[in-house]
Write a protein that holds these residues in place. Structure first.
Motif, PDB file in Angstrom:
ATOM      1  N   LYS A   1       0.860  -1.211  -0.039  1.00 18.04           N
ATOM      2  CA  LYS A   1       0.129   0.119  -0.005  1.00 18.04           C
ATOM      3  C   LYS A   1       0.856   1.433   0.046  1.00 18.04           C
ATOM      4  O   LYS A   1       0.216   2.276  -0.367  1.00 18.04           O
ATOM      5  N   SER A   2       2.136   1.084   0.475  1.00 20.62           N
ATOM      6  CA  SER A   2       3.176   2.321   0.304  1.00 20.62           C
ATOM      7  C   SER A   2       4.561   2.091   0.224  1.00 20.62           C
ATOM      8  O   SER A   2       4.774   0.624   0.596  1.00 20.62           O
TER       9      SER A   2
ATOM     10  N   ILE B   1      -9.767   7.464  -6.966  1.00 16.64           N
ATOM     11  CA  ILE B   1      -9.017   6.221  -7.222  1.00 16.64           C
ATOM     12  C   ILE B   1      -8.543   5.363  -5.884  1.00 16.64           C
ATOM     13  O   ILE B   1      -8.222   5.896  -4.973  1.00 16.64           O
ATOM     14  N   ASN B   2      -9.018   3.960  -5.797  1.00 13.61           N
ATOM     15  CA  ASN B   2      -9.038   3.420  -4.595  1.00 13.61           C
ATOM     16  C   ASN B   2      -8.060   2.261  -4.326  1.00 13.61           C
ATOM     17  O   ASN B   2      -8.123   1.658  -3.509  1.00 13.61           O
ATOM     18  N   ILE B   3      -7.212   2.325  -5.589  1.00 13.15           N
ATOM     19  CA  ILE B   3      -6.056   1.351  -5.719  1.00 13.15           C
ATOM     20  C   ILE B   3      -4.900   2.240  -5.383  1.00 13.15           C
ATOM     21  O   ILE B   3      -4.816   3.492  -5.455  1.00 13.15           O
TER      22      ILE B   3
ATOM     23  N   VAL C   1       8.713  -3.448  -3.305  1.00  8.47           N
ATOM     24  CA  VAL C   1       8.301  -4.128  -4.537  1.00  8.47           C
ATOM     25  C   VAL C   1       9.586  -3.742  -5.251  1.00  8.47           C
ATOM     26  O   VAL C   1      10.193  -2.699  -5.568  1.00  8.47           O
ATOM     27  N   LEU C   2       9.594  -4.792  -6.330  1.00 10.54           N
ATOM     28  CA  LEU C   2      10.658  -4.828  -7.444  1.00 10.54           C
ATOM     29  C   LEU C   2      10.243  -5.052  -8.859  1.00 10.54           C
ATOM     30  O   LEU C   2       9.380  -5.905  -8.931  1.00 10.54           O
ATOM     31  N   GLN C   3      10.385  -4.060  -9.894  1.00 10.69           N
ATOM     32  CA  GLN C   3      10.098  -4.176 -11.285  1.00 10.69           C
ATOM     33  C   GLN C   3      11.574  -4.665 -11.887  1.00 10.69           C
ATOM     34  O   GLN C   3      12.346  -3.959 -11.946  1.00 10.69           O
ATOM     35  N   TYR C   4      11.442  -5.790 -12.700  1.00 11.45           N
ATOM     36  CA  TYR C   4      12.323  -5.950 -13.488  1.00 11.45           C
ATOM     37  C   TYR C   4      12.104  -5.248 -14.884  1.00 11.45           C
ATOM     38  O   TYR C   4      11.452  -5.751 -15.538  1.00 11.45           O
TER      39      TYR C   4
END
Length: 204
Positions: free
Chosen positions: A5-6, A155-157, A36-39
């Protein structure tokens, strides 16, 4: 794996680095507290190997691994989700391929309307940016603080901000409505552990 969430959303920097260096950098960033990780790898030499190694590393530390653009790669290595842009395929297609539990993020650039559409199509998060000058995406269109402020009301996400974000300008985006800050160079251009720590104060 649930999307946080953050927190700090790290995106790999692979240019001019060996796969071992990328893995080492990510390990240091995890120690520093990324959520979180993005490749992301625009010219991969061995995407399956590197993405798979990052998946195992993230799994060990209970951190979601998101694959940029490539739904098939995400499926192949069992990633936690995929991040898609406006030209990267429909949300419904990604959901069909990856399943109901997959995390699906969508680039909305500076469009609140696109974020609402993504939310209605069951995206798990939306991303706005770039907000500041960025060496990783120098040609990307500018996003505005007002878009974050408007998005926050409807926006709720989780809302992710990206683009030239540093420890000394990130607070402005969080105050405007961003939940997570996505960073490439700010984490991986120097010493990832120390760089990641510098962002943590923004979330406290």
């Amino acid at each position: 794996m649930r999307f946080p969430k953050s927190g700090l959303y790290a995106i790999t920097k692979t240019e001019d680095k060996t796969t071992d260096q990328v893995i080492s950098d990510v390990s240091e960033a995890i120690k520093g507290g990324i959520k979180v990780l993005q490749y992301r790898d625009k010219q991969p030499a061995d995407a399956i190997y590197l993405a798979g190694a990052l998946k195992e590393l993230c799994k060990t530390h209970n951190i979601p691994l998101i694959i940029n653009d490539d739904i098939k790669l995400a499926k192949h290595i069992g990633a936690d989700g995929v991040h898609i842009g406006k030209d990267d395929g429909q949300i419904s297609y990604a959901r069909e391929i990856l399943g109901l539990q997959a995390i699906i993020g969508v680039s909305c650039y500076d469009s609140v309307e696109q974020a609402v559409l993504a939310q209605n199509l069951a995206a798990d998060y939306v991303a706005f940016g770039r907000f500041f000058s960025s060496s990783s995406k120098p040609q990307a269109a500018i996003a505005h603080i007002s878009s974050l402020q408007q998005a926050k009301t409807i926006i709720n996400i989780p809302i992710v901000a990206i683009g030239g974000i540093l420890p000394d300008n990130g607070a402005e985006l969080l105050d405007a409505g961003a939940d997570l800050l996505a960073v490439i160079g700010g984490v991986f251009n120097t010493t990832p552990y120390q760089s990641t720590l510098a962002y943590q104060a923004l979330f406290k």
